[in-house]
Design a protein around this motif. Structure first.
Motif, PDB file in Angstrom:
ATOM      1  N   ILE A 152      32.137  76.792 -48.056  1.00 43.53           N
ATOM      2  CA  ILE A 152      31.343  77.655 -48.925  1.00 43.53           C
ATOM      3  C   ILE A 152      32.035  79.010 -49.063  1.00 43.53           C
ATOM      4  O   ILE A 152      32.647  79.511 -48.122  1.00 43.53           O
ATOM      5  CB  ILE A 152      29.929  77.843 -48.349  1.00 43.53           C
ATOM      6  N   GLY A 153      31.936  79.621 -50.251  1.00 41.89           N
ATOM      7  CA  GLY A 153      32.485  80.955 -50.462  1.00 41.89           C
ATOM      8  C   GLY A 153      31.616  82.008 -49.797  1.00 41.89           C
ATOM      9  O   GLY A 153      31.002  81.757 -48.757  1.00 41.89           O
ATOM     10  N   GLU A 154      31.545  83.200 -50.368  1.00 42.04           N
ATOM     11  CA  GLU A 154      30.668  84.240 -49.826  1.00 42.04           C
ATOM     12  C   GLU A 154      29.229  83.755 -49.924  1.00 42.04           C
ATOM     13  O   GLU A 154      28.768  83.366 -51.004  1.00 42.04           O
ATOM     14  CB  GLU A 154      30.854  85.540 -50.603  1.00 42.04           C
ATOM     15  N   LEU A 155      28.509  83.800 -48.824  1.00 41.32           N
ATOM     16  CA  LEU A 155      27.181  83.192 -48.772  1.00 41.32           C
ATOM     17  C   LEU A 155      26.198  83.809 -49.765  1.00 41.32           C
ATOM     18  O   LEU A 155      25.259  83.154 -50.194  1.00 41.32           O
ATOM     19  CB  LEU A 155      26.625  83.285 -47.353  1.00 41.32           C
ATOM     20  N   THR A 156      26.419  85.092 -50.129  1.00 40.41           N
ATOM     21  CA  THR A 156      25.504  85.755 -51.058  1.00 40.41           C
ATOM     22  C   THR A 156      25.915  85.577 -52.517  1.00 40.41           C
ATOM     23  O   THR A 156      25.200  85.999 -53.416  1.00 40.41           O
ATOM     24  CB  THR A 156      25.424  87.265 -50.758  1.00 40.41           C
ATOM     25  N   THR A 164      27.566  74.642 -54.182  1.00 39.43           N
ATOM     26  CA  THR A 164      27.159  73.847 -53.022  1.00 39.43           C
ATOM     27  C   THR A 164      25.903  73.045 -53.337  1.00 39.43           C
ATOM     28  O   THR A 164      25.817  71.842 -53.009  1.00 39.43           O
ATOM     29  CB  THR A 164      26.906  74.770 -51.817  1.00 39.43           C
ATOM     30  N   ARG A 165      24.956  73.660 -53.988  1.00 40.53           N
ATOM     31  CA  ARG A 165      23.703  72.971 -54.322  1.00 40.53           C
ATOM     32  C   ARG A 165      23.962  71.738 -55.174  1.00 40.53           C
ATOM     33  O   ARG A 165      23.407  70.661 -54.919  1.00 40.53           O
ATOM     34  CB  ARG A 165      22.771  73.936 -55.057  1.00 40.53           C
ATOM     35  N   TYR A 166      24.802  71.883 -56.192  1.00 44.62           N
ATOM     36  CA  TYR A 166      24.982  70.763 -57.121  1.00 44.62           C
ATOM     37  C   TYR A 166      25.911  69.686 -56.565  1.00 44.62           C
ATOM     38  O   TYR A 166      25.789  68.519 -56.937  1.00 44.62           O
ATOM     39  CB  TYR A 166      25.430  71.278 -58.495  1.00 44.62           C
ATOM     40  N   VAL A 167      26.824  70.050 -55.657  1.00 43.77           N
ATOM     41  CA  VAL A 167      27.552  69.014 -54.913  1.00 43.77           C
ATOM     42  C   VAL A 167      26.548  68.162 -54.146  1.00 43.77           C
ATOM     43  O   VAL A 167      26.588  66.922 -54.180  1.00 43.77           O
ATOM     44  CB  VAL A 167      28.578  69.636 -53.942  1.00 43.77           C
ATOM     45  N   ARG A 168      25.646  68.838 -53.442  1.00 42.96           N
ATOM     46  CA  ARG A 168      24.643  68.125 -52.651  1.00 42.96           C
ATOM     47  C   ARG A 168      23.755  67.246 -53.533  1.00 42.96           C
ATOM     48  O   ARG A 168      23.381  66.135 -53.131  1.00 42.96           O
ATOM     49  CB  ARG A 168      23.779  69.111 -51.871  1.00 42.96           C
ATOM     50  N   GLU A 183      29.285  68.710 -42.211  1.00 41.36           N
ATOM     51  CA  GLU A 183      29.209  70.135 -41.887  1.00 41.36           C
ATOM     52  C   GLU A 183      29.439  70.953 -43.146  1.00 41.36           C
ATOM     53  O   GLU A 183      30.138  70.522 -44.068  1.00 41.36           O
ATOM     54  CB  GLU A 183      30.278  70.477 -40.844  1.00 41.36           C
ATOM     55  N   GLU A 184      28.853  72.131 -43.221  1.00 34.73           N
ATOM     56  CA  GLU A 184      29.155  73.088 -44.290  1.00 34.73           C
ATOM     57  C   GLU A 184      29.083  74.497 -43.712  1.00 34.73           C
ATOM     58  O   GLU A 184      28.129  74.861 -43.045  1.00 34.73           O
ATOM     59  CB  GLU A 184      28.218  72.929 -45.489  1.00 34.73           C
ATOM     60  N   GLN A 185      30.148  75.279 -43.950  1.00 37.75           N
ATOM     61  CA  GLN A 185      30.215  76.647 -43.450  1.00 37.75           C
ATOM     62  C   GLN A 185      30.995  77.509 -44.439  1.00 37.75           C
ATOM     63  O   GLN A 185      31.746  77.002 -45.274  1.00 37.75           O
ATOM     64  CB  GLN A 185      30.896  76.697 -42.075  1.00 37.75           C
ATOM     65  N   SER A 186      30.831  78.814 -44.308  1.00 36.50           N
ATOM     66  CA  SER A 186      31.508  79.758 -45.191  1.00 36.50           C
ATOM     67  C   SER A 186      32.903  80.096 -44.690  1.00 36.50           C
ATOM     68  O   SER A 186      33.128  80.258 -43.486  1.00 36.50           O
ATOM     69  CB  SER A 186      30.698  81.050 -45.311  1.00 36.50           C
ATOM     70  N   ALA A 187      33.844  80.209 -45.645  1.00 37.31           N
ATOM     71  CA  ALA A 187      35.170  80.748 -45.363  1.00 37.31           C
ATOM     72  C   ALA A 187      35.488  81.874 -46.339  1.00 37.31           C
ATOM     73  O   ALA A 187      36.651  82.249 -46.529  1.00 37.31           O
ATOM     74  CB  ALA A 187      36.233  79.658 -45.411  1.00 37.31           C
ATOM     75  N   ASN A 188      34.454  82.415 -46.989  1.00 37.84           N
ATOM     76  CA  ASN A 188      34.552  83.664 -47.766  1.00 37.84           C
ATOM     77  C   ASN A 188      35.640  83.674 -48.835  1.00 37.84           C
ATOM     78  O   ASN A 188      36.287  84.701 -49.068  1.00 37.84           O
ATOM     79  CB  ASN A 188      34.754  84.851 -46.814  1.00 37.84           C
ATOM     80  N   TRP A 189      35.852  82.514 -49.474  1.00 42.05           N
ATOM     81  CA  TRP A 189      36.813  82.396 -50.580  1.00 42.05           C
ATOM     82  C   TRP A 189      38.268  82.541 -50.127  1.00 42.05           C
ATOM     83  O   TRP A 189      39.169  82.559 -50.957  1.00 42.05           O
ATOM     84  CB  TRP A 189      36.564  83.430 -51.691  1.00 42.05           C
ATOM     85  N   GLN A 199      40.452  73.897 -39.222  1.00 38.55           N
ATOM     86  CA  GLN A 199      40.942  73.649 -37.865  1.00 38.55           C
ATOM     87  C   GLN A 199      39.775  73.523 -36.895  1.00 38.55           C
ATOM     88  O   GLN A 199      39.776  72.661 -36.000  1.00 38.55           O
ATOM     89  CB  GLN A 199      41.871  74.788 -37.422  1.00 38.55           C
ATOM     90  N   LEU A 200      38.768  74.364 -37.066  1.00 39.70           N
ATOM     91  CA  LEU A 200      37.564  74.308 -36.233  1.00 39.70           C
ATOM     92  C   LEU A 200      36.848  72.973 -36.399  1.00 39.70           C
ATOM     93  O   LEU A 200      36.411  72.355 -35.415  1.00 39.70           O
ATOM     94  CB  LEU A 200      36.634  75.460 -36.599  1.00 39.70           C
ATOM     95  N   PHE A 201      36.725  72.514 -37.644  1.00 39.24           N
ATOM     96  CA  PHE A 201      36.107  71.213 -37.888  1.00 39.24           C
ATOM     97  C   PHE A 201      36.868  70.108 -37.148  1.00 39.24           C
ATOM     98  O   PHE A 201      36.269  69.246 -36.497  1.00 39.24           O
ATOM     99  CB  PHE A 201      36.100  70.902 -39.384  1.00 39.24           C
TER     100      PHE A 201
END
Length: 307
Positions: A152-156, A164-168, A183-189, A199-201
C-alpha cells in the motif's frame, strides 16, 4: 453578451501569450518519480502556451505546502495547480485561492468533492480502474487460486485506499476468491521501503504467488527483494514510470497499469487557462488507466523517446 466578449478577449490574450501570466504549481515533493511526470506535463504545456511557471516543493510537509501555495497566491499567480498532500491542506489552499478569486486545479490527489465548484476542479485517473485492472490480471494469471500480498502507498492517500479496495473487490468475486491475501502493509510509495517490506514478508515465511503494489516504485523494490532471495512471484505495479517499463522489457516486472502523468499535467494547465479566460469546465476530469504488459513496453518507451 458583454461577458462573452470579455471571456473571448481574455482567452485570445492567453493563447497569444500576452500579459506573461504565471501559473503556480504546488508540489508535495519534486523527487517523486511519478509526480515528476505530472510536473513535466505542466512545464511542457505552460511553455507551449507562453506562460510563466512558479514551482514550489513542500518536501512532503502539508503545513509547508499551505505556506508555499499562499506565497504563490500572494506573488500574483493567475491560477494555481496543486498536487495535494491531505484533505486539511487542500481545504486551506482552496480557501486562499477562493479569497484571491483565482482558479484552482487539484491534480492526482483527489480532494473531497465538496471543495469542487466552478473555480475549483480536479484532474486525475479513476483509482477504482487501477485496482480493478490489477486484480483482474492477477486473477487471470493465477487462474483464480493462490496467494498474494498487497503493498500500500501512503495510508492517507486516496489513491492508495481506492486501489487497495478495488483489488480486494475483484479478488472477492467467485472466480477469483481462491486467491488468499496473506498480508497488506504500507511502503509509502517508496522503492527502498518496498524492498524492505518484501524482505520482511519473506523472512516471515510468506511465499506469495503475486505481489500487488499500489505503485511501480514499491513494486520495483519487491522485485529487488525477490531477486536477492531467489524467489519468484508475479509482480504488478501502477504508473508505468520509465524504470518500470525497463523492468518489463527485462522480464523482471510482470505488469503495470499506465497512469499518464504528463497528460494529467497538460490537462491541468488547459483547464486552468480556460478558467482564467472565463470558461466553465467540468469539476471532475479523468485520464484513463491502461494495463501494460511486457509486450506493450517497447512501444511506450519509443513513444516517450520521440517526445
Amino acid at each position: 453578451m458583454r461577458r462573452t466578449v470579455i471571456a473571448f478577449l481574455l482567452q485570445a490574450a492567453l493563447l497569444s501569450g500576452a500579459g506573461a501570466q504565471t501559473l503556480g504549481l504546488a508540489m508535495p515533493r519534486t523527487d517523486d518519480a511519478f509526480r515528476a511526470t505530472i510536473a513535466q506535463g505542466v512545464r511542457k504545456a505552460t511553455a507551449e502556451a507562453g506562460l510563466q511557471l512558479d514551482v514550489s516543493d513542500a518536501q512532503n510537509d502539508s503545513r509547508l505546502q499551505i505556506e508555499n501555495a499562499k506565497r504563490q497566491i500572494k506573488d500574483g499567480v493567475s491560477a494555481l495547480i496543486v498536487l495535494g498532500l491531505d484533505g486539511d491542506a487542500e481545504m486551506e489552499i482552496r480557501a486562499a485561492a477562493a479569497e484571491a478569486r483565482i482558479p484552482l486545479v487539484f491534480v492526482n490527489h483527489e480532494p473531497h468533492h465538496d471543495l469542487l465548484d466552478e473555480r475549483t476542479v480536479y484532474v486525475g485517473s479513476e483509482e477504482r480502474v487501477a485496482g480493478t485492472l490489477q486484480g483482474q490480471e492477477v486473477c487471470r494469471v493465477l487462474g483464480g487460486k493462490g496467494t498474494a500480498v498487497i503493498m500500500i502507498g501512503e495510508l492517507t492517500h486516496p489513491a492508495a485506499k481506492a486501489r487497495t479496495r478495488y483489488v480486494r473487490e475483484v479478488l472477492s468475486t467467485p472466480e477469483c476468491s481462491g486467491i488468499e491475501i496473506q498480508e497488506e502493509q504500507s511502503a509509502n510509495w517508496d522503492t527502498g521501503e518496498g524492498e524492505a517490506l518484501m524482505q520482511l514478508f519473506l523472512e516471515g515465511g510468506l511465499k506469495p504467488d503475486a505481489v500487488i503494489s499500489n505503485n511501480d516504485a514499491m513494486a520495483l523494490g519487491a522485485v529487488n527483494a525477490l531477486k536477492k532471495a531467489k524467489q519468484k512471484a508475479f509482480v504488478i505495479g501502477v504508473d508505468a514510470i520509465d524504470p518500470a517499463l525497463d523492468a518489463l522489457v527485462k522480464k523482471e516486472l510482470d505488469a503495470t497499469v499506465l497512469q499518464d502523468g504528463p497528460a494529467q499535467g497538460a490537462l491541468a494547465v488547459d483547464l486552468a487557462r480556460r478558467m482564467m479566460a472565463g470558461e466553465t469546465v467540468p469539476p471532475l476530469n479523468w485520464i484513463p488507466f491502461k494495463l501494460v504488459l511486457p509486450a506493450d513496453a517497447p512501444a511506450l518507451i519509443a513513444q516517450r523517446a520521440g517526445h
